[in-house]
Write a protein that holds these residues in place. Structure first.
Motif, PDB file in Angstrom:
ATOM      1  N   SER A  41      47.434   1.294 -15.588  1.00  0.00           N
ATOM      2  CA  SER A  41      48.697   1.755 -16.160  1.00  0.00           C
ATOM      3  C   SER A  41      48.941   1.066 -17.491  1.00  0.00           C
ATOM      4  O   SER A  41      49.349   1.692 -18.469  1.00  0.00           O
ATOM      5  CB  SER A  41      49.850   1.444 -15.217  1.00  0.00           C
ATOM      6  OG  SER A  41      49.642   2.068 -13.995  1.00  0.00           O
ATOM      7  N   ASP A  58      49.848   9.148 -15.196  1.00  0.00           N
ATOM      8  CA  ASP A  58      49.708   7.953 -14.373  1.00  0.00           C
ATOM      9  C   ASP A  58      49.973   8.320 -12.915  1.00  0.00           C
ATOM     10  O   ASP A  58      51.111   8.490 -12.511  1.00  0.00           O
ATOM     11  CB  ASP A  58      50.702   6.881 -14.842  1.00  0.00           C
ATOM     12  CG  ASP A  58      50.349   5.519 -14.280  1.00  0.00           C
ATOM     13  OD1 ASP A  58      49.510   5.472 -13.361  1.00  0.00           O
ATOM     14  OD2 ASP A  58      50.903   4.515 -14.755  1.00  0.00           O
ATOM     15  N   GLU A  59      48.925   8.455 -12.165  1.00  0.00           N
ATOM     16  CA  GLU A  59      49.007   8.847 -10.756  1.00  0.00           C
ATOM     17  C   GLU A  59      49.959  10.022 -10.550  1.00  0.00           C
ATOM     18  O   GLU A  59      50.938   9.908  -9.811  1.00  0.00           O
ATOM     19  CB  GLU A  59      49.456   7.666  -9.900  1.00  0.00           C
ATOM     20  CG  GLU A  59      48.501   6.494  -9.985  1.00  0.00           C
ATOM     21  CD  GLU A  59      49.013   5.299  -9.196  1.00  0.00           C
ATOM     22  OE1 GLU A  59      49.486   5.530  -8.082  1.00  0.00           O
ATOM     23  OE2 GLU A  59      48.942   4.175  -9.685  1.00  0.00           O
TER      24      GLU A  59
END
Ligand code: ATP
Ligand code: MG
Lengths: 465, 239, 278
Positions: free
Chosen positions: C70, C199-200
């Motif tokens: 991240s 991000d995810e």
């Protein structure tokens, strides 16, 4: 032994019984190693024992203290009546008081030569009575304390659930405490309500709510000119609204700006300085704000008015409103800041991540998201402003003008309550009762505002949790 | 193979157990196939029809094992979604058992030919050729099982190389048979029969080469199928 | 399964990471990062990472929790600027322009490099306003009809339009998790960025919503360059063409996704994707 001493002793016993409870539970378990076999911890047995010792004893003490004096009084009266052949019924109170005074003098070994024999006799009787009562009290308290302790100690067994018992006692204690607060509130509401009702039996409610004349002072004596009195509260409501509006006009923008700055822009260092300062502002006694308003701001405004040829009253709504605004800035700012800080970082990042600038993000995402919290903050601040007394008492004046002009002198509900109740009061005159009616209005308004604010704040909390 | 490297295990130990299980089943299948091959060859060479029948009957067992391992691999793929080495491991073993099963079939063919060949009377030279081919292939199979156990790439390469000798032997045997058939047309029928058996042995060698290629892929992640031996060695030496 | 690893004859016990193995660089790079270090205060979160994001390709960043995925992703559009203690060193370029250079305006950068977050974070506004937010800020539409069109195409691209076309004026927070995430993607596409960072994006979604998003990513790569952080190995394998494996703030291995998932070169990668003790 005095009650205070007794309480102290009961505490000591409770302390001892704490230790006893622990020891007893360890013994029941069969040694320190076996303690884990017990269903509860030794310290819980100890606490339970201590509570069982302390609470009944202290409850008893409280009860005793509550009825002691009346019981003694009635016994004393019986005695006095016996000794005075019944012809002094009317002065009974006085006689009893005299006897008590005498008794005090005796115990303090002051000069008692002026007392008659009967009086002396009665006083001696009173002293003896008191002594007996004290002994009885002490004895009973101790017996109760020790009795309870031994009962509970006997009860400690392997399977005795001290933990659950303790839980019940604690929740009972907590309930009692909240009950006290609740009962007090209900009591206040009731007293205000009943007095108001009796006010409205003298002055019609419609006149009170819709009349535009307020001159309660004149109504005091029927022989005065204009003795009819006027209880139209509209000027007061208008004054209150005027001053609160001025205050909010200052407090909302400034408070919001502060909140935005602190929650979004300020560095940690600035925040660590500014936040406590704001809290100090919130902590300044309102009477100090009152000085400030009356002695600094009002003259300043008047001078300024003179400068531009505008006659401004010495006690203008403007001065009071402005200072009140300053006072409630911290309420607006700190609650709004909380609301803005509570807006999830994800939202902020989402906006910034799309190429929005910081101020765009604040304007379009953070403020809208925080609006319920901000509204809640403002409503709380308004209710605070409406209920505020000291500043307006000192800076706003007493003249009940019906005007929306901020540079004139107005008065508010709270100011009138104060002025109605200060000095000698007669609780059956309309003037005094009017204060309660005003209080009731104030109470209803602030209550409604608070409920609205709480509802909004709660709703907004649910959004993110 | 000696190595001081500490083996790492899966976080899910059950996964390790399952993989280990598959491996031992494959080894078991390999051992069974080896027995089939040895017995099939013996039956053929000695004309032992009883043994031949046994071999033919036992082929069912080989097939059953293949199905069983196949299922285990499928369930691992479905449940564990293996990646990297684990994926290659499962894939290689799935393919390996297919080749094992084919080897089993070839062994069965040897057994089936027993009666035919017995009637025709096998000559001394034929016997020698088949014997030496058979021994070579059995040796290859033995080593392949070792490779499955140890995953030693060098040994796998060794086995692949040995196949060349089997092919050469087969070639020579065929030439011998052909020239004999030319000389004595009477022997054509028996010669053809025998040549089928030789062919089976040669095929077994090819299957073993396949298996070793899978194993090299498993270890190195390099597909070495359909590549010349020299190139293959070169590729592996790049490591 | 012990022996395969040891058969690779890897030698020693402690596994070193010196420089990424594989092919971290490519000819057709949209973004290229060289020797990037990221610090949180004194704590270094990223160590000397260099690689390229290939144009019109999906690059997956994988690695154990806390390895800095991240952090790295957020460097790419300077979201880390929001964290005062975060300090980025090295060279990060978007089409040859230095991201952390003086010339670069982070606000404009973020319009070019959009981001989709782990948790769907629609604004507390209507669905329409959510998508129109970016175009309005950047003045991408001159009139209402143009804005309507941008909103519609963005929602269509995100595969959401048919589901929400009758309730564009309802709050975006009222959608399901998967729809919210697609709304966020639509919002990001609406400003037509060049690179999309995710991000995810599917970590809070069920398999169906995940599949929809993956399909979407697959289509988006025609137009955009995409970097996606994911904890799901299968997802990385499915959606990406390139995979970068991070470990303790270092780039361990980068290469074609197929190769990484069938035959990783570095032992740490192998251990991670096959679920072994590192
Ligand atoms: N705001 C921050 N302040 C200080 N340290 C941080 C901050 N954010 C992340 N870190 C540290 O940086 C390192 C990398 O964090 P990062 O969030 O990039 O990991 P990640 O790979 O995204 O993990 P995950 O898969 O759990 O999301 C961690 O050690 C973390 O403690
Ligand atoms: Mg992360």
């Amino acid at each position: 032994m005095t009650t205070a001493n007794l309480v102290f002793i009961v505490m000591l016993i409770a302390l001892a019984s704490y230790w006893l409870g622990i020891q007893r539970s360890i013994k029941v378990a069969g040694g320190k190693q076996q303690v884990k076999d017990l269903v509860s911890l030794p310290s819980q047995y100890g606490l339970l024992t201590a509570f069982w010792c302390g609470i009944p004893a202290i409850l008893f003490l409280l009860l005793w203290s509550a009825i002691e004096s009346s019981v003694i009084d009635s016994l004393l009266i019986d005695k006095v009546v016996l000794s005075a052949d019944g012809q002094i019924q009317q002065n009974m109170g006085l006689i009893v008081n005299n006897v008590k005074l005498l008794a005090e003098k005796i115990t303090l070994s002051e000069d008692i030569s002026s007392a008659t024999d009967i009086q002396l006799q009665n006083a001696q009787f009173f002293i003896a009575l008191n002594e007996k009562a004290t002994w009885l009290k002490t004895l009973l308290t101790l017996v109760i304390a020790v009795g309870c302790v031994s009962t509970i100690l006997a009860k400690i067994k392997h399977s005795f659930h001290a933990r659950n018992n303790l839980e019940r006692i604690v929740s009972g204690l907590l309930f009692t405490c909240s009950g006290i607060a609740l009962l007090t509130t209900i009591g206040i509401v009731m007293s205000v309500l009943f007095e108001s009702i009796s006010f409205f039996s003298q002055v019609p409610i419609t006149e009170f709510l819709f009349g535009t004349q307020w001159s309660p002072q004149i109504a005091m004596r029927a022989d005065q000119v204009g003795g009819s009195g006027a209880f139209g509260a509209i000027p007061l409501f208008v004054g209150t609204i005027l001053i609160s509006t001025i205050a909010m006009c200052l407090a909302i923008p400034v408070g919001l700006m502060i909140a935005i700055y602190l929650s979004q822009y300020a560095t940690k260092r600035i925040r660590s300085i500014a936040k406590p300062m704001l809290e100090v502002l919130a902590g300044v006694p309102t009477v100090v704000y009152g000085f400030f308003a009356a002695l600094t701001v009002a003259p300043l405004i008047r001078d300024f008015g003179l400068l531009i040829d505008l006659p401004i009253a010495a006690e203008s709504a403007l001065a009071a409103g402005l200072v009140m605004g300053i006072m409630i800035i911290p309420f607006v700012s700190s609650l709004s800041e909380d609301a803005m800080t509570a807006v999830p970082v994800a939202l902020k990042e989402g906006s910034l991540g799309m190429g929005a600038t910081h101020s765009e993000t604040i304007k379009k995402v953070i403020l809208p998201a925080a609006i319920p919290g901000i509204v809640g903050a403002i409503l709380l601040a308004v209710s605070r402003a409406i209920g505020e007394t000291m500043i307006v008492v000192m800076a706003a004046g007493l003249a009940a003008n019906l005007t929306f002009n901020p540079i004139e002198s107005v008065t508010t509900v709270t100011v009138q309550i104060v002025s109605l109740l200060k000095g000698d009061q007669e609780f059956d005159s309309a003037k005094t009762l009017a204060a309660f009616a005003l209080g009731l209005m104030l109470f209803i308004t602030t209550l409604a505002l608070n409920i609205a604010a709480l509802k909004i704040v709660r709703k907004y909390r649910e959004q993110y949790d | 193979m000696e190595n001081e490297y500490q083996p790492t295990q899966h976080i899910s130990q059950q996964f390790d157990v399952e993989l280990e299980n598959i491996k031992s089943q494959v080894l078991k299948m390999g051992a069974l196939v080896k027995k089939q091959l040895r017995d099939g060859l013996t039956a053929l060479l000695d004309g032992d029809e009883k043994l031949a029948k046994k071999v033919i009957k036992r082929d069912n067992k080989v097939n059953a094992l293949e199905v069983k391992i196949d299922e285990a691999c499928t369930s691992i793929i479905a449940i564990r979604q293996p990646a990297a080495t684990d994926l290659r491991f499962v894939l290689s073993l799935i393919k390996t058992i297919t080749d094992f099963e084919r080897i089993g079939d070839e062994a069965e063919k040897l057994a089936v030919s027993t009666r035919n060949v017995k009637e025709k009377h096998i000559s001394e030279q034929e016997y020698q050729y088949l014997r030496s081919m058979g021994d070579m292939v059995i040796e290859m199979l033995t080593q392949t099982l070792e490779v499955i156990e140890t995953l030693n790439v060098d040994q796998a390469l060794e086995v692949i190389k040995q196949d060349q000798a089997v092919n050469d032997e087969y070639e020579e045997f065929l030439n011998f048979l052909v020239s004999r058939m030319k000389d004595k047309p009477k022997t054509i029928k028996s010669g053809l029969s025998i040549s089928w058996s030789a062919r089976a042995l040669e095929r077994i060698g090819d299957h073993l080469v396949n298996i070793n290629e899978y194993l090299i892929y498993l270890v190195n992640g390099k597909d070495v199928r359909h590549i010349d031996l020299e190139d293959l060695e070169e590729i592996l030496n790049e490591e | 399964m012990v022996d395969i690893i040891s058969a690779k004859s890897l030698g020693s016990n402690d596994i070193k990471i010196d420089g990424a193995v594989g092919e971290p660089f490519c000819d057709d790079a949209k973004m290229s990062m060289r020797n990037v270090d990221v610090f949180y205060g004194d704590n270094q979160a990223i160590h000397d990472v260099s690689f390229d994001l290939e144009k019109n390709q999906v690059t997956a960043l994988i690695g154990p929790s806390g390895c800095g995925k991240s952090t790295f992703l957020r460097c790419l559009n300077r979201m880390n600027d929001l964290i005062p203690i975060c300090n980025v060193k090295g060279s990060l370029q978007l089409d040859g322009e230095e991201i952390y250079g003086k010339q670069m305006d982070p606000v404009l950068l973020r319009a070019r490099v959009g981001m989709v977050f782990q948790k769907p974070n629609p604004f507390p506004k209507s669905i329409y306003e959510n998508v129109a937010y970016g175009p309005k800020i950047h003045g991408l539409a001159t009139d209402k009809s143009e804005l309507d069109e941008i909103v519609e195409t963005s929602l269509r691209k995100a595969g959401l339009f048919n589901e929400v076309k009758d309730r564009l004026d309802q709050p975006g927070t009222g959608l399901s998790g998967g729809q919210q995430q697609r709304l966020c993607i639509a919002r990001t596409i609406a400003v037509s960025p060049e690179v999309i960072l995710m991000d995810e994006p599917a970590s809070a979604l069920d398999p169906i919503a995940t599949a929809v998003i993956e399909e979407l990513i697959h289509e988006l790569k025609e137009k955009y360059t995409i970097a996606i952080v994911t904890h799901s190995m299968q997802q990385a394998a499915r959606v990406s063409q390139k995979t970068a494996y991070f470990h303790l703030g270092k780039l361990v291995e980068m290469g074609d996704t197929k190769q990484i998932f069938t035959n990783p070169r570095h032992e740490l990668t192998e251990n991670y994707i096959s679920g072994r003790f590192g």
